[in-house]
Design a protein around this motif. Structure first.
Motif, PDB file in Angstrom:
ATOM      1  N   TYR A 102       0.836  -1.200   0.000  1.00 31.54           N
ATOM      2  CA  TYR A 102       0.000   0.000   0.000  1.00 31.54           C
ATOM      3  C   TYR A 102       0.874   1.255   0.000  1.00 31.54           C
ATOM      4  O   TYR A 102       0.616   2.195  -0.752  1.00 31.54           O
ATOM      5  CB  TYR A 102      -0.938   0.001   1.215  1.00 31.54           C
ATOM      6  CG  TYR A 102      -1.817   1.221   1.255  1.00 31.54           C
ATOM      7  CD1 TYR A 102      -3.055   1.213   0.621  1.00 31.54           C
ATOM      8  CD2 TYR A 102      -1.411   2.385   1.896  1.00 31.54           C
ATOM      9  CE1 TYR A 102      -3.873   2.334   0.636  1.00 31.54           C
ATOM     10  CE2 TYR A 102      -2.214   3.512   1.904  1.00 31.54           C
ATOM     11  CZ  TYR A 102      -3.438   3.481   1.279  1.00 31.54           C
ATOM     12  OH  TYR A 102      -4.235   4.605   1.287  1.00 31.54           O
ATOM     13  N   LEU A 103       1.918   1.263   0.818  1.00 32.29           N
ATOM     14  CA  LEU A 103       2.824   2.421   0.849  1.00 32.29           C
ATOM     15  C   LEU A 103       3.473   2.633  -0.511  1.00 32.29           C
ATOM     16  O   LEU A 103       3.580   3.772  -0.985  1.00 32.29           O
ATOM     17  CB  LEU A 103       3.910   2.233   1.903  1.00 32.29           C
ATOM     18  CG  LEU A 103       3.474   2.207   3.360  1.00 32.29           C
ATOM     19  CD1 LEU A 103       4.696   2.099   4.265  1.00 32.29           C
ATOM     20  CD2 LEU A 103       2.648   3.409   3.723  1.00 32.29           C
ATOM     21  N   ASP A 104       3.900   1.551  -1.144  1.00 33.24           N
ATOM     22  CA  ASP A 104       4.522   1.648  -2.463  1.00 33.24           C
ATOM     23  C   ASP A 104       3.547   2.247  -3.475  1.00 33.24           C
ATOM     24  O   ASP A 104       3.907   3.130  -4.254  1.00 33.24           O
ATOM     25  CB  ASP A 104       4.995   0.272  -2.935  1.00 33.24           C
ATOM     26  CG  ASP A 104       6.003  -0.369  -1.993  1.00 33.24           C
ATOM     27  OD1 ASP A 104       6.622   0.357  -1.188  1.00 33.24           O
ATOM     28  OD2 ASP A 104       6.164  -1.599  -2.054  1.00 33.24           O
ATOM     29  N   ALA A 105       2.301   1.785  -3.444  1.00 33.26           N
ATOM     30  CA  ALA A 105       1.282   2.286  -4.378  1.00 33.26           C
ATOM     31  C   ALA A 105       0.928   3.741  -4.076  1.00 33.26           C
ATOM     32  O   ALA A 105       0.706   4.532  -5.002  1.00 33.26           O
ATOM     33  CB  ALA A 105       0.036   1.403  -4.306  1.00 33.26           C
ATOM     34  N   LEU A 106       0.878   4.108  -2.808  1.00 30.38           N
ATOM     35  CA  LEU A 106       0.567   5.493  -2.442  1.00 30.38           C
ATOM     36  C   LEU A 106       1.646   6.443  -2.945  1.00 30.38           C
ATOM     37  O   LEU A 106       1.339   7.536  -3.434  1.00 30.38           O
ATOM     38  CB  LEU A 106       0.389   5.628  -0.932  1.00 30.38           C
ATOM     39  CG  LEU A 106       0.013   7.024  -0.432  1.00 30.38           C
ATOM     40  CD1 LEU A 106      -1.287   7.517  -1.062  1.00 30.38           C
ATOM     41  CD2 LEU A 106      -0.090   7.022   1.091  1.00 30.38           C
ATOM     42  N   ALA A 107       2.894   6.051  -2.874  1.00 29.67           N
ATOM     43  CA  ALA A 107       3.979   6.895  -3.387  1.00 29.67           C
ATOM     44  C   ALA A 107       3.820   7.098  -4.895  1.00 29.67           C
ATOM     45  O   ALA A 107       4.009   8.210  -5.400  1.00 29.67           O
ATOM     46  CB  ALA A 107       5.341   6.278  -3.064  1.00 29.67           C
ATOM     47  N   VAL A 108       3.433   6.061  -5.617  1.00 34.19           N
ATOM     48  CA  VAL A 108       3.196   6.176  -7.060  1.00 34.19           C
ATOM     49  C   VAL A 108       2.035   7.144  -7.315  1.00 34.19           C
ATOM     50  O   VAL A 108       2.106   8.015  -8.189  1.00 34.19           O
ATOM     51  CB  VAL A 108       2.904   4.783  -7.686  1.00 34.19           C
ATOM     52  CG1 VAL A 108       2.424   4.920  -9.123  1.00 34.19           C
ATOM     53  CG2 VAL A 108       4.143   3.902  -7.606  1.00 34.19           C
ATOM     54  N   CYS A 109       0.978   7.007  -6.550  1.00 29.12           N
ATOM     55  CA  CYS A 109      -0.194   7.881  -6.675  1.00 29.12           C
ATOM     56  C   CYS A 109       0.191   9.341  -6.421  1.00 29.12           C
ATOM     57  O   CYS A 109      -0.214  10.238  -7.169  1.00 29.12           O
ATOM     58  CB  CYS A 109      -1.260   7.427  -5.687  1.00 29.12           C
ATOM     59  SG  CYS A 109      -2.713   8.490  -5.613  1.00 29.12           S
ATOM     60  N   MET A 110       0.982   9.574  -5.384  1.00 31.63           N
ATOM     61  CA  MET A 110       1.404  10.935  -5.049  1.00 31.63           C
ATOM     62  C   MET A 110       2.250  11.528  -6.172  1.00 31.63           C
ATOM     63  O   MET A 110       2.083  12.703  -6.532  1.00 31.63           O
ATOM     64  CB  MET A 110       2.150  10.938  -3.714  1.00 31.63           C
ATOM     65  CG  MET A 110       1.254  10.606  -2.538  1.00 31.63           C
ATOM     66  SD  MET A 110       2.153  10.359  -1.002  1.00 31.63           S
ATOM     67  CE  MET A 110       2.441  12.064  -0.535  1.00 31.63           C
ATOM     68  N   ALA A 112       2.054  10.737  -9.295  1.00 33.15           N
ATOM     69  CA  ALA A 112       1.141  10.996 -10.413  1.00 33.15           C
ATOM     70  C   ALA A 112       0.400  12.323 -10.228  1.00 33.15           C
ATOM     71  O   ALA A 112      -0.015  12.940 -11.204  1.00 33.15           O
ATOM     72  CB  ALA A 112       0.140   9.844 -10.559  1.00 33.15           C
ATOM     73  N   GLN A 113       0.274  12.764  -8.984  1.00 36.47           N
ATOM     74  CA  GLN A 113      -0.368  14.042  -8.677  1.00 36.47           C
ATOM     75  C   GLN A 113       0.631  15.195  -8.689  1.00 36.47           C
ATOM     76  O   GLN A 113       0.303  16.313  -8.321  1.00 36.47           O
ATOM     77  CB  GLN A 113      -1.053  13.978  -7.312  1.00 36.47           C
ATOM     78  CG  GLN A 113      -2.193  12.999  -7.268  1.00 36.47           C
ATOM     79  CD  GLN A 113      -2.757  12.814  -5.866  1.00 36.47           C
ATOM     80  OE1 GLN A 113      -2.206  13.272  -4.881  1.00 36.47           O
ATOM     81  NE2 GLN A 113      -3.871  12.118  -5.782  1.00 36.47           N
ATOM     82  N   GLY A 114       1.873  14.894  -9.076  1.00 39.40           N
ATOM     83  CA  GLY A 114       2.885  15.933  -9.172  1.00 39.40           C
ATOM     84  C   GLY A 114       3.644  16.203  -7.891  1.00 39.40           C
ATOM     85  O   GLY A 114       4.416  17.151  -7.797  1.00 39.40           O
ATOM     86  N   ARG A 115       3.456  15.372  -6.899  1.00 35.01           N
ATOM     87  CA  ARG A 115       4.154  15.536  -5.625  1.00 35.01           C
ATOM     88  C   ARG A 115       5.451  14.735  -5.648  1.00 35.01           C
ATOM     89  O   ARG A 115       5.596  13.770  -6.385  1.00 35.01           O
ATOM     90  CB  ARG A 115       3.254  15.078  -4.480  1.00 35.01           C
ATOM     91  CG  ARG A 115       1.969  15.916  -4.429  1.00 35.01           C
ATOM     92  CD  ARG A 115       1.064  15.505  -3.340  1.00 35.01           C
ATOM     93  NE  ARG A 115       1.680  15.809  -2.063  1.00 35.01           N
ATOM     94  CZ  ARG A 115       1.241  15.329  -0.911  1.00 35.01           C
ATOM     95  NH1 ARG A 115       0.206  14.543  -0.871  1.00 35.01           N
ATOM     96  NH2 ARG A 115       1.859  15.630   0.206  1.00 35.01           N
ATOM     97  N   THR A 116       6.383  15.148  -4.825  1.00 38.42           N
ATOM     98  CA  THR A 116       7.637  14.422  -4.693  1.00 38.42           C
ATOM     99  C   THR A 116       7.443  13.376  -3.597  1.00 38.42           C
ATOM    100  O   THR A 116       7.220  13.730  -2.440  1.00 38.42           O
ATOM    101  CB  THR A 116       8.789  15.374  -4.310  1.00 38.42           C
ATOM    102  OG1 THR A 116       8.857  16.400  -5.293  1.00 38.42           O
ATOM    103  CG2 THR A 116      10.102  14.638  -4.237  1.00 38.42           C
ATOM    104  N   ALA A 117       7.485  12.112  -3.976  1.00 33.08           N
ATOM    105  CA  ALA A 117       7.251  11.040  -3.009  1.00 33.08           C
ATOM    106  C   ALA A 117       8.010   9.787  -3.428  1.00 33.08           C
ATOM    107  O   ALA A 117       8.157   9.508  -4.614  1.00 33.08           O
ATOM    108  CB  ALA A 117       5.764  10.726  -2.898  1.00 33.08           C
ATOM    109  N   SER A 118       8.474   9.063  -2.438  1.00 31.02           N
ATOM    110  CA  SER A 118       9.163   7.788  -2.675  1.00 31.02           C
ATOM    111  C   SER A 118       8.797   6.808  -1.585  1.00 31.02           C
ATOM    112  O   SER A 118       8.469   7.194  -0.469  1.00 31.02           O
ATOM    113  CB  SER A 118      10.687   7.979  -2.667  1.00 31.02           C
ATOM    114  OG  SER A 118      11.100   8.762  -3.746  1.00 31.02           O
ATOM    115  N   SER A 119       8.884   5.558  -1.942  1.00 30.53           N
ATOM    116  CA  SER A 119       8.711   4.486  -0.977  1.00 30.53           C
ATOM    117  C   SER A 119      10.008   3.695  -0.982  1.00 30.53           C
ATOM    118  O   SER A 119      10.449   3.226  -2.032  1.00 30.53           O
ATOM    119  CB  SER A 119       7.532   3.604  -1.378  1.00 30.53           C
ATOM    120  OG  SER A 119       7.372   2.552  -0.464  1.00 30.53           O
TER     121      SER A 119
END
Length: 135
Positions: A102-110, A112-119
């Motif tokens: 879930y954390l990995d998928a949430l980072a991908v989602c973030m 995709a919204q233009g946010r800087t995120a990594s898991s």
């Protein structure tokens, strides 16, 4: 630089920490989400309460962080600490694997919204953290 720690499970604590930072005129830096609970058992012996107990600290809290920071000016990034268990599994840790996936998928989602995120999928380190926990 200030480092603030809070319990993201308590949404009001998390929002207060964010407000203290942003309200003081500081830019929100890197947001780090590091949580983990295990309740090891085979999938056929996993009760819904055990699944919830493992998912809540990782998935629910990460979602709260996502929502709590999404309307703020861009931060330096969000780092979600995951585990290789999400990719490779581990006997008796299906609930833990799901929480980390879930954390990995949430980072991908973030992202995709233009946010800087990594898991970051960490490896177990003998004698440290959850790898040292006996259940």
């Amino acid at each position: 630089m200030r480092v603030l720690a809070c319990d993201a499970a308590v949404t009001s604590d998390m929002m207060a920490a964010i407000c203290v930072t942003v309200g003081a005129g500081a830019r929100l830096g890197c947001v780090l989400h590091a949580a983990g609970v295990t309740d090891d058992r085979t999938i056929q012996h996993t009760e819904s309460s055990q699944l919830t107990a493992v998912l809540a600290p990782k998935a629910s809290c990460a979602w709260s962080l996502h929502g709590g920071t999404s309307s703020l000016p861009p931060s330096e990034g969000v780092l979600l600490l995951s585990s290789v268990t999400a990719a490779f599994g581990n006997f008796g840790q299906s609930n833990y694997a799901v929480a980390n996936a879930y954390l990995d998928a949430l980072a991908v989602c973030m992202r995709a919204q233009g946010r800087t995120a990594s898991s970051l999928q960490s490896l177990p380190v003998a004698g440290i953290g959850l790898s040292n926990t006996k259940t």
